[in-house]
Design an enzyme around this catalytic site. Structure first.
Site, PDB file in Angstrom:
ATOM      1  N   SER A   1       0.598  -1.248  -0.040  1.00 34.36           N
ATOM      2  CA  SER A   1       0.044  -0.129  -0.071  1.00 34.36           C
ATOM      3  C   SER A   1       0.981   1.245  -0.157  1.00 34.36           C
ATOM      4  CB  SER A   1      -0.729  -0.009   1.404  1.00 34.36           C
ATOM      5  OG  SER A   1      -1.856   0.876   1.292  1.00 34.36           O
TER       6      SER A   1
ATOM      7  N   ASP B   1      -8.723  -5.377  -5.767  1.00 39.76           N
ATOM      8  CA  ASP B   1      -8.130  -4.048  -5.208  1.00 39.76           C
ATOM      9  C   ASP B   1      -8.941  -2.755  -5.987  1.00 39.76           C
ATOM     10  OD1 ASP B   1      -6.780  -1.917  -4.060  1.00 39.76           O
ATOM     11  OD2 ASP B   1      -5.050  -2.467  -3.870  1.00 39.76           O
TER      12      ASP B   1
ATOM     13  N   HIS C   1      -7.894  -4.394  -1.311  1.00 36.79           N
ATOM     14  CA  HIS C   1      -6.560  -3.690  -1.100  1.00 36.79           C
ATOM     15  C   HIS C   1      -6.034  -4.300   0.153  1.00 36.79           C
ATOM     16  CE1 HIS C   1      -3.641  -0.637  -1.009  1.00 36.79           C
ATOM     17  NE2 HIS C   1      -3.979  -0.287   0.281  1.00 36.79           N
TER      18      HIS C   1
HETATM   19  N1  LIG Z   1      -5.867  -0.472   5.643  1.00 42.54           N
HETATM   20  C1  LIG Z   1      -4.655  -0.217   5.452  1.00 42.54           C
HETATM   21  C2  LIG Z   1      -4.709   0.270   4.046  1.00 42.54           C
HETATM   22  C3  LIG Z   1      -4.115   1.751   3.658  1.00 42.54           C
HETATM   23  O1  LIG Z   1      -2.676   1.321   3.688  1.00 42.54           O
HETATM   24  C4  LIG Z   1      -4.354   1.011   6.614  1.00 42.54           C
HETATM   25  O2  LIG Z   1      -5.363   1.452   7.063  1.00 42.54           O
HETATM   26  O3  LIG Z   1      -3.235   1.423   6.735  1.00 42.54           O
END
Ligand SMILES: N[C@@H](CCO)C(=O)O
Length: 549
Positions: free
Chosen positions: A269, A493, A530
């Site tokens: 991410s 995603d 994601h």
């Molecule tokens: N759910 C993860 C995804 C975004 O990086 C977060 O909140 O860090």
């Protein structure tokens, strides 16, 4: 006085039972309890009956039949019930209850009472970490300066004698450095199952370091930190950040630890952006790169989704332009922002399986507050996060994600700006505060729709695939041509869609890299969108382990 937890129950046409509870440091007389109940009830039914009508028509018919007082952490809460009699004609339908809004007000009341009794006390903290203090200023890409800063970090596995076995693990937006439990903090980390002896990040072989990013709120310097210049919290006097700024700060830590070169830069991410940025900024200091569910530059849809989160947060009056640290944090805005974020983190197919169209309680009338299971899930996700993470950190870190662009043009523009600011700092020139201030103004006229072309577009026509990755990106990533790279993506995603990882892989190959491994997990393998990188040990973890060797 603060009030909360109101439940309205219209009994017949002429009376209303108002259950109320409120927290107070001072109030407990019967007269005041009745006044509290009327105020609460009046506020709730103002939507259907103007308040002045309320005070005119709704009179207390009984004094509180019962009232109880509870005390927790020095905060006194009063609960009671009063019957109010109406002299007004009834509306065609009863007013609706809004337990979700009552819960928000209740939370505000509790926070207000807490801040009155014990002072502000941020709840965002992840436990004990190591801390690196850098006393050298950090010049940021957009001209801001941190005169000194802290980096919170944690590590697992032995550092070998020549310090060549280090994996720098970059986090997603909201994670702390606590990727795995440690002796001083035994709570499970966000990659607990991925790290360990014989694990994907094998601590028998590697020394894994994870940091909290600057701008964050888990121990590294961020908007909630004290500005050494005046002893006040930075709040929105914190400068605009970039991914590259965060990575430069991490490399200061590596300098401090005497680590010259990483075995690997790994992240997912936002961390997937940073693992690439680390290689681009310090090609000689990074051995290999794993970028999972990341991108080489943010695309408009992801910027749009983060924009909406920032907007709801900034529209919460409690955000107060960032200066809320002495008061109640903007928990309602944060909650909504996290709900929107959660929509982008998971996937439709997952929710189809998990919740379908089920309602939390099908025996009840449909409500405007969370009702379908998916609504209650989002509500819960927002609730869990809203006091855990600093609102200003969310704004700065998410903006840094929007600004991410490893294209050559953006890199060149950033270098030019940095050179000018470095010169200013080195020659001791005072900053031109006017120029450094955000001078963005709203456009004179609103965005105008562009006229459609004459020929009607065939919306069902296949999307033309471009002939390859943009040259600007190829030039921007050419420094990575010799780095073995694992680029992984997940078909479900929607935030960092799979085409973005394809784009990275194609770009690297076009830049001359012959050691690119590209993996795309189809919906048959990973349904979690994601967030698969947090959940899918078998596929995300398995491929990573194989790549790291
Ligand atoms: N759910 C993860 C995804 C975004 O990086 C977060 O909140 O860090």
């Amino acid at each position: 006085m603060a009030t909360n937890n109101l439940f309205l129950d219209i009994e017949g046409a002429s009376s209303l039972i108002c259950s109320f509870s409120y927290v107070s440091l001072a109030m407990n007389s019967t007269r005041n309890l009745v006044a509290a109940a009327r105020t609460v009830a009046g506020r709730r039914i103002a939507a259907t009956r103007p308040r002045r009508q309320f005070s005119k028509y709704w009179k207390p018919a009984t004094l509180p039949a019962s009232q109880t007082e509870t005390k927790q952490n020095g905060i006194r809460s009063f609960h009671g019930q009063v019957q109010l009699r109406s002299g007004a004609t009834e509306a065609s339908n009863p007013a609706m209850a809004f337990p979700c809004l009552d819960a928000l007000e209740s939370k505000s009341a509790t926070l207000e009472a807490r801040s009155l009794s014990s002072g502000p006390e941020p709840s965002y903290t992840s436990g004990v970490t190591l801390k690196y203090y850098c006393k050298e200023p950090l010049l940021l890409d957009w001209g801001g300066v941190l005169p000194e800063f802290d980096i919170a970090y944690e590590s697992w596995g032995e550092l070998n004698a020549d310090k060549s076995n280090v994996i720098l693990l970059h986090t997603g937006l909201s994670a702390s450095s606590h990727a795995h439990s440690t002796e001083s903090n035994p709570k499970s980390g966000w990659w607990e199952k991925f790290i360990g002896p014989g694990g994907c990040l094998d601590t028998n072989k590697y020394h894994v370091i994870c940091t909290n990013v600057i701008g964050g709120c888990y121990g590294s310097t961020g908007p909630s930190s004290i500005d050494p210049a005046d002893g006040q919290r930075y709040a929105t006097r914190f400068p605009i950040l970039t991914m590259e700024d965060m990575v430069r700060a991490q490399f200061r830590l590596l300098d401090g630890l005497g680590i010259k070169k990483l075995y690997a830069s790994v992240g997912a991410s936002m961390g997937g952006m940073q693992s690439l940025a680390a290689g681009v900024l310090f090609p000689e200091r990074v051995g290999r790169i794993a970028s999972i569910s990341g991108c080489a530059r943010s695309h408009p849809y992801s910027i749009a989704m983060r924009h909406t989160q920032r907007q709801v947060l900034m529209m919460d009056p409690k955000w107060n332009r960032g200066f809320y640290y002495d008061s109640i944090p903007p928990h309602a805005g944060m909650k909504l922002a996290r709900e929107i974020a959660t929509v982008t983190y998971r996937s439709g197919p997952e929710w189809e399986q998990r919740f379908g169209r089920r309602r939390a309680d099908p025996s009840k009338q449909p409500a405007l507050c969370p009702d379908f299971l998916i609504e209650t899930y989002l509500d819960h996700a927002g609730e869990k996060f809203c006091l855990e993470y600093d609102a200003n950190s969310l704004l700065y870190v998410s903006k840094a994600m929007d600004l991410f662009d490893l294209g050559a043009k953006n890199q060149a523009a950033s270098s030019t700006r940095r050179a000018a600011h470095t010169h200013r700092l080195e020659t001791g020139q005072a900053e031109d505060r006017e120029a450094a201030m955000c001078s963005l103004t709203l456009p004179d006229s609103p965005y105008e729709e562009q006229p459609e072309s004459e020929a009607p577009a065939d919306l069902n026509a296949p999307v033309e695939r471009s002939s390859g990755p943009p040259q600007d990106l190829v030039l921007g990533l050419k420094g990575l041509r010799d780095h073995p790279a694992l680029i992984m993506g997940v078909e479900s995603d929607i935030l960092f869609p799979a085409w973005q990882q394809r784009e990275i892989a194609e770009t690297l190959r076009k830049a001359g890299n012959k050691s690119v491994t590209h993996v795309e997990l189809g919906e048959d393998l990973s349904l979690f969108g994601h967030d698969s990188f947090l959940l899918d040990l078998e596929h995300i973890g398995g491929n990573l382990r194989q790549f790291l060797g």
